[in-house]
Every structure is written in C-alpha cells, then in structure tokens.
Design an enzyme around this catalytic site. Structure first.
Site: not given
Ligand code: GLC
Length: 566
Positions: A218, A277
């Site tokens: 993330d 990401e």
C-alpha cells in the site's frame, strides 16, 4: 501487411526456467468485508471467502489479493491496521485464515495479502505507547511527533494537507502534533526507526511462513521522508521536483527498505512476490518494479484513460516499454476499491482532462454527489464498453487485476445516504468528495434474501434493489451474461497464454485497435459505433454470444483463436 509495431515485454522464454506465475496472472481483488458473510453479522469474513472457493475456481482466476483483514477500528476500511500479524476478530481467526489459504491453494489459486507500511492505526500498541510515554520519549520516535507553531504551539507544525482532506497533523492531549498523510486515525510511521524495519520483516515472514504467495504494498512511494528542519510549506512541497529527492514522496531511499524486503522474499522457494501501489510518474515506476525492489508495480493508466482507442493504444505501448526496462511484466487495472467502477465510468460523459491527461475531477464524482442522477448514467452502454475494455485488457501481455463484482457487471452504487457512508474522505472533505463506499457494497450472490445471499444479516453498506439482477445466481450458466463471459474469457486466456509480446496490426480506422500475440491470438476492439470486419472467425465476443462470425459489432472486443500453440 504494413505498419506493424512491436512492443516487447521481457519474454518468458528468455530463460529455460518456466515463467514465474505472477508474470501473466489474473489476480482477483477481494475486499473481505464485502465479499461473503459466513457468520451473519453483516460484515464479510474469512470463512465467507473459504465458502466461495469453488466460485473463484470456476471463475478461473490465478490468484486473489485480499485487501486488509487485520484488526482495525475501520477508520479507513481496514487500511488502519492495529496489528499486522493477526485477523480482525470480526472476520475470523488465524486458523480460519489457514483454512482459507489451504482451500484456495487446493484449487491452484495463489494468495496475495495487502501490507500497509506507510501508517498504522492509532489503536496499534506502539502508537498507544507513544501517546502514554509523552514528548521526547523513545516511543514517540517511532512516529512523527513535532511541536506546533504559534502561541502555545496551537497551530500545526506545517500547513501540509492530508490525502483525505484537512490538515496532515493531529494534536494529542499533551499538545504535541503527529503526522498523518491519510486519516488522523492513521499515524505515519517513522521509517528511519529500526524498529519498523525489523517489525515489517517479521510481518513479511509471518505471512510467508503461513504460505502466502505475495504482497500488495500500500502507498509504496511514501514510506521514507526527509523531515529535517526547517520543514517546507505545502506550496514548497508541491513545487519540488519528484526526482527521488522530494521531501515526502517517491524518495530513492525507499528502495533501501525494499532491498531488505527483497532478501526476505527471495529466501522462500518459490520467492514471494510483491506489487507496489505507487502513484508516481511513469518513468519512476521501473524503480519499484525492478528485481532488487518490489518486482512489480501497478500501472493505473488504463484505469484513468477514457474508453478511447488512441488513449488505450498509447497506454499499452508505453507500459510495455516501461516493463521492458526492468525484468518485470506490466500490470493492468480497470477497477479497484478506490475508484468508481469502470462500467459506471464508461456510461458517463468522458471527464475533462488536465494538461497532464488526468481527469480534472475524479471521474464519476459529480454523478455520485448528485445521488446518481446528474449527468445521466447510460447503464447499458457503460456495461457494454466495460466488457469490451475487460476483454481488451485480458488479452494483453502481463498480469490483469480484477475487482470483485466486475465479473457481475456491477455498477457503482450512488444511493447511499450520508448517515450510511463509511469512507473518511467523505467526512474529511465535508462531503465534497463522496468517497469510495459505492464500489464497496457487498456482493449479490442470490436474487432473494436480506442481503442477496451475501449473508443472513443486513449488510454493512446497503445493497440497492437493482443489484439482484446482477446476482451470481441470476447469471450463472446464462449464455451472454457478464459472469459467463468472464469465465469463458479466463478459460481461453489460460489455454492461449504465450510469450509476453504484442504486435499492433493496422485497422484503417482510428476507433478500432487490433493486436496479435506471438502464437497468433488476436484481439480486436471497436470503440466506436460501426461494425468492423475481420478476416478470421471470431472465437469470443464481449457483446453477445455469437461466435464464428467475421464481424465485430460496436463497443465490442473480439478474440480470435491462436493460429498455433507455443
Ligand atoms: C491506498 C489504498 C486506499 C487507502 C490508502 C491509505 O491508496 O488503496 O484504500 O485508503 O492507501 O492506506
């Protein structure tokens, strides 16, 4: 044949070794709280995923990626992690996790879990200790605490803004402030601190030892920060070049963290995988995708493109070229848990574009704000284009990420009342940004029942009545349904998989794209409104069930079978 262009990724056949599974995988994203609710509390859970293992297997995906299922106060849908090495008790136990993993592995499905290293929950034991220990303590060193400015330090240390709106600093009882790039319940970690470096290695080993196959990382571009005084203003931050030395974003030294993680990944057989990401400019993506860093990175370019031949072609050529700069493969995404579903985006007027090509406002935001009335959504057109875009994507070399519910042709849910909303971006922007709840509504499994088969209790986000028409039960075995199209496409893709090359073929039309894979698998997409003739019979069409024809209808993708097998 004229004007053939080649766009080469790394060829799987460059070495004698079989290509690693992740290079051309179809990865299905599960948002666990909204997938299937086995214990009837209105919240999806791990046992719910296990109960749907056969569904995932019949769909034909190679892997699932689970959004966070860890203990969390749910200030940001689970991306506020209170304990990285446990399961939220509302979602189950570690035993349930192991059972799920075994059930998926038994069906040949790999499991990727989400790792959230930029921040944790304010409920995390280290943050709670930091609050108690007070200013100047070693416990506060694990986070980014600073004194405020102005009389009595009552103003934040800087004017930095958080991604969800509002200031990026929050004041604690003793008067100090801490940094949070997302919600206040998500304090940023201090990555200069060795404790986090050790702790995350422990976490990666914890899940790898249980048999997890990979990690989705993330906001991978934000971990490390140069916070030496004086701190710049937001305007100064915005003006800084994003060249690896920016104070807070996409710093080169973040790859020192990932180099250490890489050693962990490579200590397993097979090596564990990771996908970043990282919302960074595309020329910086290869840094994350390199073999010494995370190994693969998301490319969101298709997701922000309009349904437009020229844009799609540019995105594909550019990203295959980028992937070719590393030994990675490209990734493709049309929908995920953070954006308006692609069936809906394509049924709305194309957004205005900024000079850099990004949508001027988040696509679909005005429509969401109006409760789904303005501008008018053309559901059928959106759905038709979405199926065409999906088949276009699934033919490409590299790995494709699908988001739960897109295989049902689901649209975004706009009619959620303010009182039912959960997304912090809605609350922190004062409703200006309606947030991401509309793509996180629990899946419809059956036509009837209190939660349309999702579970036995009313679901944590309301399901509108139209969702029943999209239920799995409604589409399963029905020729021409979106679900059957996905199943057939994934089965063909598995059969026809080949080296990671692509060659564009001329079409004589600006609104038609045609590419060919090395084994002769051809993909033709008509973006516009007129039929397009092809010379070989069509094996799969995104808009209806007719095969064997040599005509591709409007807003449709056709797959033509390989002429040879590799
Ligand atoms: C990522 C996630 C998003 C989350 C944010 C903060 O962008 O995809 O859902 O809100 O990080 O963790």
């Amino acid at each position: 044949m004229t004007q053939i262009q080649h766009a080469h990724g790394t060829r799987a056949s460059d070495s004698a070794e079989p290509a690693p599974w992740w290079r051309q995988a179809v990865v299905y994203q599960i948002y666990p709280r909204s997938f299937a609710d086995a214990d009837g509390d209105g919240l999806g859970d791990i046992a719910g995923i296990t109960s749907r293992a056969d569904y995932l297997s019949a769909l034909g995906v190679d892997a699932v990626w689970l959004s966070p299922f860890y203990p969390s106060a749910l200030a940001d849908g689970g991306y506020d992690v209170a304990d990285h090495r446990d399961v939220d008790p509302r979602l189950g136990t570690l035993d349930d996790f192991d059972t799920m993993l075994a059930a998926l592995h038994a069906r040949g499905i790999k499991v990727v879990v989400d790792i959230v290293p930029n921040h944790c929950s304010d409920q995390h034991v280290w943050f709670q200790e930091a609050l108690r220990a007070g200013r100047g303590s070693p416990e506060r060193e694990r986070f980014v605490f600073r004194e405020g400015t102005g009389p009595g330090g009552e103003h934040p240390p800087t004017d930095w803004l958080s991604a969800f709106g509002g200031p990026a600093w929050h004041r604690v009882a003793d008067g100090q402030w801490y940094l949070h790039h997302f919600a206040p319940e998500q304090p940023d970690l201090n990555w200069d601190h060795p404790d986090w470096r050790e702790d995350f290695v422990r976490t990666l080993r914890f899940w790898s030892d249980r048999g997890v196959d990979g990690f989705r990382v993330d906001v991978a571009h934000m971990l490390t920060k140069d916070l030496t005084e004086p701190l710049p203003s937001q305007a100064e931050l915005d003006a800084m070049p994003k060249d690896g030395l920016h104070r807070t974003i996409d710093r080169d030294d973040v790859h020192d963290v990932y180099a250490q993680w890489r050693e962990v990944f490579n200590s397993y057989d097979p090596p564990r995988t990771a996908v970043a990401e990282a919302w960074v400019s595309s020329d910086r993506i290869p840094l994350y995708a390199s073999e010494t860093s995370l190994g693969q990175a998301f490319n969101f370019d298709l997701l922000i493109a309009d349904f437009d031949a020229e844009q799609f072609r540019r995105v594909v050529t550019h990203n295959l070229e980028l992937a070719g700069r590393t030994r990675s493969s490209s990734t493709w995404v049309l929908s995920n848990h953070d954006v308006v579903r692609h069936a809906t985006r394509y049924g709305l007027p194309a957004p205005e574009r900024r000079p850099d090509g990004e949508p001027a406002v988040k696509h679909g935001m005005e429509w969401l704000r109006s409760g789904g009335t303005d501008p008018r959504l053309d559901r059928d057109l959106g759905g038709r284009r979405a199926r065409a875009a999906t088949l276009f994507m699934l033919g490409l070399p590299g790995s494709s990420y699908l988001y739960q519910g897109e295989e049902l042709g689901l649209h975004e849910v706009a009619d959620i009342s303010d009182g039912e909303r959960q997304d912090p971006s809605f609350f922190r922007s004062g409703g200006e940004d309606v947030g991401r709840d509309g793509c996180r509504v629990p899946l419809p499994w059956s036509r009837e029942g209190v939660a349309l088969g999702f579970g036995e209790a009313s679901p944590h986000l309301p399901q509108p009545s139209w969702m029943a028409d999209h239920a799995v039960e409604q589409q399963s075995g029905v020729p021409g349904s979106t679900l059957e199209l996905y199943r057939r496409a994934l089965a063909r893709r598995r059969e026809w998989q080949c080296d990671e090359d692509l060659e564009w073929l001329p079409t004589g039309r600006e609104d038609v794209l045609h590419y060919r894979r090395p084994n002769g698998w051809e993909v033709v997409t008509v973006f516009g409104d007129a039929d397009h003739a092809v010379s070989r019979p069509v094996a799969l069409l995104s808009s209806d069930d007719a095969v064997g024809s040599r005509v591709v209808p409007p807003q449709t993708t056709a797959w033509i079978a390989p002429s040879r097998t590799d």
